[in-house]
Design an enzyme around this catalytic site. Structure first.
Site, PDB file in Angstrom:
ATOM      1  N   ASN A  12       0.876  -1.173   0.000  1.00  0.00           N
ATOM      2  CA  ASN A  12       0.000   0.000   0.000  1.00  0.00           C
ATOM      3  C   ASN A  12       0.912   1.221   0.000  1.00  0.00           C
ATOM      4  O   ASN A  12       1.517   1.549   1.020  1.00  0.00           O
ATOM      5  CB  ASN A  12      -0.882  -0.042   1.261  1.00  0.00           C
ATOM      6  CG  ASN A  12      -1.643   1.249   1.470  1.00  0.00           C
ATOM      7  OD1 ASN A  12      -1.751   2.080   0.570  1.00  0.00           O
ATOM      8  ND2 ASN A  12      -2.175   1.430   2.682  1.00  0.00           N
ATOM      9  N   LYS A  14       0.209   4.289  -0.210  1.00  0.00           N
ATOM     10  CA  LYS A  14      -0.348   5.507   0.405  1.00  0.00           C
ATOM     11  C   LYS A  14      -0.102   6.707  -0.526  1.00  0.00           C
ATOM     12  O   LYS A  14      -0.162   6.548  -1.730  1.00  0.00           O
ATOM     13  CB  LYS A  14       0.235   5.703   1.805  1.00  0.00           C
ATOM     14  CG  LYS A  14       0.091   4.421   2.628  1.00  0.00           C
ATOM     15  CD  LYS A  14       0.460   4.573   4.062  1.00  0.00           C
ATOM     16  CE  LYS A  14       0.274   3.226   4.760  1.00  0.00           C
ATOM     17  NZ  LYS A  14       0.517   3.280   6.188  1.00  0.00           N
ATOM     18  N   HIS A 101      -9.130   1.489   5.472  1.00  0.00           N
ATOM     19  CA  HIS A 101      -7.796   1.607   6.072  1.00  0.00           C
ATOM     20  C   HIS A 101      -7.858   2.564   7.264  1.00  0.00           C
ATOM     21  O   HIS A 101      -8.602   3.547   7.242  1.00  0.00           O
ATOM     22  CB  HIS A 101      -6.794   2.118   5.029  1.00  0.00           C
ATOM     23  CG  HIS A 101      -5.391   2.045   5.521  1.00  0.00           C
ATOM     24  ND1 HIS A 101      -4.856   3.024   6.330  1.00  0.00           N
ATOM     25  CD2 HIS A 101      -4.437   1.112   5.355  1.00  0.00           C
ATOM     26  CE1 HIS A 101      -3.612   2.677   6.630  1.00  0.00           C
ATOM     27  NE2 HIS A 101      -3.332   1.514   6.054  1.00  0.00           N
ATOM     28  N   GLU A 103      -6.020   4.879   8.218  1.00  0.00           N
ATOM     29  CA  GLU A 103      -5.755   6.298   7.919  1.00  0.00           C
ATOM     30  C   GLU A 103      -7.004   6.958   7.339  1.00  0.00           C
ATOM     31  O   GLU A 103      -7.242   8.155   7.558  1.00  0.00           O
ATOM     32  CB  GLU A 103      -4.546   6.420   6.978  1.00  0.00           C
ATOM     33  CG  GLU A 103      -3.257   6.165   7.751  1.00  0.00           C
ATOM     34  CD  GLU A 103      -2.113   5.622   6.913  1.00  0.00           C
ATOM     35  OE1 GLU A 103      -2.189   5.683   5.666  1.00  0.00           O
ATOM     36  OE2 GLU A 103      -1.137   5.123   7.505  1.00  0.00           O
ATOM     37  N   GLU A 174      -5.046  -4.939  10.960  1.00  0.00           N
ATOM     38  CA  GLU A 174      -3.969  -3.964  11.120  1.00  0.00           C
ATOM     39  C   GLU A 174      -4.165  -3.173  12.411  1.00  0.00           C
ATOM     40  O   GLU A 174      -4.931  -2.197  12.439  1.00  0.00           O
ATOM     41  CB  GLU A 174      -3.987  -2.979   9.947  1.00  0.00           C
ATOM     42  CG  GLU A 174      -3.807  -3.620   8.603  1.00  0.00           C
ATOM     43  CD  GLU A 174      -3.245  -2.625   7.598  1.00  0.00           C
ATOM     44  OE1 GLU A 174      -2.141  -2.862   7.108  1.00  0.00           O
ATOM     45  OE2 GLU A 174      -3.897  -1.600   7.337  1.00  0.00           O
ATOM     46  N   GLY A 180       2.973   2.154  10.642  1.00  0.00           N
ATOM     47  CA  GLY A 180       3.933   3.240  10.426  1.00  0.00           C
ATOM     48  C   GLY A 180       4.710   3.622  11.660  1.00  0.00           C
ATOM     49  O   GLY A 180       5.373   4.660  11.689  1.00  0.00           O
ATOM     50  N   SER A 220       3.848  -2.319  10.294  1.00  0.00           N
ATOM     51  CA  SER A 220       5.300  -2.431  10.440  1.00  0.00           C
ATOM     52  C   SER A 220       5.847  -3.797  10.043  1.00  0.00           C
ATOM     53  O   SER A 220       6.762  -4.320  10.683  1.00  0.00           O
ATOM     54  CB  SER A 220       5.726  -2.048  11.865  1.00  0.00           C
ATOM     55  OG  SER A 220       5.375  -0.697  12.118  1.00  0.00           O
TER      56      SER A 220
HETATM   57  P1  PGA Z   1       3.226   0.153   7.563  1.00  0.00           P
HETATM   58  O1  PGA Z   1       1.730   0.398   7.041  1.00  0.00           O
HETATM   59  O2  PGA Z   1       3.676  -1.148   6.921  1.00  0.00           O
HETATM   60  O3  PGA Z   1       4.008   1.341   7.090  1.00  0.00           O
HETATM   61  O4  PGA Z   1       3.156   0.037   9.043  1.00  0.00           O
HETATM   62  C1  PGA Z   1       0.826  -0.659   6.931  1.00  0.00           C
HETATM   63  C2  PGA Z   1      -0.471  -0.194   6.355  1.00  0.00           C
HETATM   64  O5  PGA Z   1      -0.829   0.964   6.585  1.00  0.00           O
HETATM   65  O6  PGA Z   1      -1.167  -0.954   5.668  1.00  0.00           O
END
Ligand code: PGA
Length: 257
Positions: A12, A14, A101, A103, A174, A180, A220
């Site tokens: 992803n 983003k 997601h 976010e 998640e 992140g 992560s």
């Molecule tokens: P990350 O993000 O691997 O940077 O922690 C995962 C995600 O948002 O799907």
């Protein structure tokens, strides 16, 4: 390991990588992937920004790698500034849509009911979906992880047919506190929630649903922890942000051992 379900590693991106970067990444990544025959037994996805979908599709359509989108609107067209509809995504060769997601939930007011609307629109247009669920740090610390995940799933999957659940749905667990942050869940923590989700799916959508639906872990995931996650049969793959932005790192993830 003889897996019951096809592993799926999805990057992803983003809000990263414009057209040129997208083209260069995918061009070089495809060359690397072609050299490793066993990667054919794994599903790989990449979700770039909308404005890079066209250029990404121009390369990916000649490969097994699936183009994915980071969102979709619930209507097919109309007065929805800044949104994009499922038929439009299909024109670009999109094969999966990421929905709900954290976010989107945190910064853009996404709620379980709009997640549900987006999911149904995606499925109605024959676009399989990756539904994201997961608890915040506070929710975990107050012992509410399962309660929150259950509510996200039940409301997110409301009125979705069993057929779609079995054939066109992937779930990504998640934990928000792991996204992140560099702070991944342990394999045990992920497995506990994955097992809970499987039980819930079987309870709500009939025996077998929990066995069939793929559940990815996200938060992560990196080259140095992917093998640990994938060593568990309960974890069918990973949804990856940061570590999917670099070719060597994403390649190591899809080439998990
Ligand atoms: P990350 O993000 O691997 O940077 O922690 C995962 C995600 O948002 O799907």
């Amino acid at each position: 390991m003889n897996r019951k379900r096809m592993p799926f590693i999805c990057g992803n991106w983003k809000m990263n990588k414009g057209q040129d970067e997208t083209y260069n990444f995918i061009h070089d990544f495809l060359k690397k992937v072609k050299q490793v025959p066993h990667l054919k037994e794994r599903e790989i996805g990449i979700a770039p920004v909308f404005t890079s979908l066209f250029i990404a599709d121009s390369l990916l359509k000649h490969s097994e790698i699936k183009l994915c989108s980071q969102n979709v609107h619930w209507e097919d067209s109309g007065q929805f500034t800044g949104e994009i509809a499922a038929p439009m995504l299909k024109e670009f060769g999109v094969k999966y849509v990421i929905i709900g997601h954290s976010e989107r939930r945190k910064f853009f007011g996404e709620k379980n009911d709009t997640v549900n609307m987006r999911l149904k629109a995606s499925l109605k247009n024959n676009l399989p979906a990756i539904l994201c669920v997961g608890e915040t740090k506070e929710e975990r610390e107050s012992g509410r992880t399962k309660e929150v995940v259950k509510q996200q799933l039940l409301e997110g999957l409301k009125d979705v047919t069993k057929d779609d659940i079995l054939n066109n749905l992937v779930i990504a667990y998640e934990p928000v506190w792991a996204i992140g942050t560099g702070l991944n869940a342990t394999v045990e923590q992920a497995v506990e929630v994955h097992t809970f989700i499987r039980g819930l799916l079987s309870e709500c959508f009939g025996n077998g649903a929990g066995d069939v639906v793929r559940i990815l872990y996200g938060g992560s995931v990196k080259p140095d922890n992917i093998d640990g996650f994938m060593a568990s049969e309960e974890i069918d793959g990973a949804l990856v942000g940061g570590a999917s932005l670099d070719i060597e790192s994403f390649f190591r993830l899809v080439d998990f051992r």
